[in-house]
Design an enzyme around this catalytic site. Sequence first.
Site, PDB file in Angstrom:
ATOM      1  N   HIS A   1     -50.595 -25.594   2.988  1.00  0.00           N
ATOM      2  CA  HIS A   1     -50.819 -26.191   1.675  1.00  0.00           C
ATOM      3  C   HIS A   1     -49.940 -27.423   1.457  1.00  0.00           C
ATOM      4  O   HIS A   1     -50.343 -28.355   0.748  1.00  0.00           O
ATOM      5  CB  HIS A   1     -50.579 -25.158   0.580  1.00  0.00           C
ATOM      6  CG  HIS A   1     -51.704 -24.176   0.451  1.00  0.00           C
ATOM      7  ND1 HIS A   1     -51.567 -22.974  -0.192  1.00  0.00           N
ATOM      8  CD2 HIS A   1     -52.994 -24.228   0.898  1.00  0.00           C
ATOM      9  CE1 HIS A   1     -52.727 -22.321  -0.150  1.00  0.00           C
ATOM     10  NE2 HIS A   1     -53.590 -23.060   0.515  1.00  0.00           N
TER      11      HIS A   1
ATOM     12  N   HIS B   1     -63.269 -26.547   6.195  1.00  0.00           N
ATOM     13  CA  HIS B   1     -62.023 -27.213   6.606  1.00  0.00           C
ATOM     14  C   HIS B   1     -62.214 -27.986   7.913  1.00  0.00           C
ATOM     15  O   HIS B   1     -61.774 -29.137   8.030  1.00  0.00           O
ATOM     16  CB  HIS B   1     -60.897 -26.197   6.763  1.00  0.00           C
ATOM     17  CG  HIS B   1     -60.271 -25.775   5.479  1.00  0.00           C
ATOM     18  ND1 HIS B   1     -59.434 -26.593   4.755  1.00  0.00           N
ATOM     19  CD2 HIS B   1     -60.351 -24.610   4.790  1.00  0.00           C
ATOM     20  CE1 HIS B   1     -59.025 -25.957   3.669  1.00  0.00           C
ATOM     21  NE2 HIS B   1     -59.564 -24.758   3.671  1.00  0.00           N
TER      22      HIS B   1
END
Length: 399
Positions: A241, A372
């Site tokens: 993240h 992703h």
Amino acid sequence: MIDADRECRRLLEFARTSAASPSGFLWLDGSGRPDPSQPVHAWITTRMTHVFSLAHLQGVPGAGELAAHGVGALTGAVCDREHGGWYAAVSPEDGVPVDTTKAAYAHAFVLLAATSAAAAQVPGARALLAEALGVVQQHFLDDGGRVVDSLVSDLRSGESYRGANSSMHMVEALLAAGDVAGDGHAHAQALGIAGHLIHDVARSWGYLLPEHFTLDWEPLPDYNADRPGDPFRPFGCTPGHLLEWSRLLLHLEASLDEPPAWLVEDARGLFARAVEVGWDVDGEPGFLYTVDWQGRPVVRLRMHWVHAEALAAAAALHRRTGEESYAAWQRAFEDFVEEFLIDGEQGSWHHELDEHNRPSATVWAGKPDVYHAYQSLLLARRPLAPVLSVQLASVRSAP
């Protein structure tokens, strides 16, 4: 280096089978078959709608029909016409809700999917975009412009929790809404969320960003200490993240007329911290899933999405700064993906590796979606702004 065009085509081919339910896109197992144990998740349906909308803009045959399938699900079975918003999950057979939670995470992806589908001129997408933006701004952003993590079915208050993950994806979605809908206010909202969580909170924690908070945004550093490998709310800091935020700050900077200087400063800081605590730190290559507040390994599994975000973040920093060190990092991350994550036999990327970089399924079973992996390969080779859907639409419409 990865042949990005070839790999994107391979990912899309793997993902096509996920459209097997009339209610949306299904969770795929390791070989690309729909997993019968899983419902239709809103977060998968939205992410696949986004991917196939981008693919349609690239001229991929059949992608437009798959994007339309997603828009149909998001205006049909997954949408709550009584109370508004979108269910977390519905039955693949008949679209009956099986999880009526209204989660900011899923709603951010509804907004992202709607922007990409609208840019791709998928029928019904413009109305979906207007609806999604309205629901997000009315219900999932509080008076201070911060993200409300979850609500109950009738869009009233939900759990006593605030989270950085849903906020991060809301920044992504608001950036896209600002570009596609021409809504400068959405860009300002994205900057407000990033300013709070990154420039204020993460910076004060040495860029080890807390993921979990009280309703008043007080960090909860011990949250899920007994469930450190949770797929959405793990204990500790998540280096992946930090990388994702790093990239988003650069997209945000490139989208604003007068961006604050801290955006690029904090993008550098987040990236450096992620590499320091997460990359090749336990005797094996790759990024760890989580670390504790001293930067020590907690969950040593390697997730595919972390490495996808790593290569996209390194590429973004190289594009922004021109510094060769970031290009070197991008090459290193792509080498890892090529050696360990790309599944040349069954397709897509292994979603999880163990601490020795062998395929595993401790946190993630199967290969739920390609968001992703596919998006990172596009992002790594394109300008920082506007968002991908607008860039691709512009190329497609050029004479």
